[in-house]
Write a protein that holds these residues in place. Structure first.
Motif: not given
Length: 172
Positions: A54-59, A82-96
């Motif tokens: 999340l920090k790497a995503l933010a910075v 949520d059982g998917t391979n979503s990057q949200h689950n890993k703290g690597q993605a954001a919706d803006i």
């Protein structure tokens, strides 16, 4: 330095990830998420790993966008598995989204991001249902972002389905 979260036993919402974002703003206090999403170990990652992502995503991604577009806000970042391979689950993605921006302005914003920000994946999503508000899914992978010629690096979606492996303006 990447190790600052290794000694944490508690991951408070107030932990500062970047100049513009706290841990809570990218997990618990995201406006459009109905459930609380305090970071937790999941997807083979520890809480510290997720906080680092999340920090790497933010910075690297969210701060440069927020600097260029102060009306940007995060609607969804970390979420419970949520059982998917979503990057949200890993703290690597954001919706803006962008307060006050028209649907057609999202295309221009996405073009700016494509040309000025290092990211793993960007999806410009349009909707003809629900809120009808577009948004941008953006991710960052510290281990290496997708190559520029990847067909999944930049995409345009309509109602959750891919319609192009490039940016298209459906906002007009």
């Amino acid at each position: 330095n990447g190790t600052e979260f290794d000694s944490y036993t508690d991951f408070p919402d107030t932990a500062r990830l970047s100049k513009n974002f706290t841990l809570g703003e990218l997990s618990n206090r995201v406006p459009l998420v109905s459930q609380q999403n305090a970071i937790q170990s999941q997807s083979g990652l520890s809480q510290a790993d997720i906080a680092k992502n999340l920090k790497a995503l933010a910075v690297n991604v969210l701060d440069p966008i927020k600097d260029q577009y102060p009306n940007m806000f995060v609607t969804n970042a970390f979420r419970q598995d949520d059982g998917t391979n979503s990057q949200h689950n890993k703290g690597q993605a954001a919706d803006i989204q962008f307060k006050g921006a028209s649907a057609s302005e999202y295309y221009d914003i996405a073009q700016w991001i494509k040309n000025n920000v290092a990211f793993d994946q960007m999806i410009l999503e349009y909707k003809t249902t629900g809120s009808r508000e577009p948004w941008i899914h953006i991710s960052y992978d510290q281990k290496g972002n997708r190559p520029a010629d990847s067909t999944t690096k930049v995409q345009t979606f309509m109602n959750h389905a891919s319609v192009a492996s490039y940016l298209s303006d459906f906002g007009s």
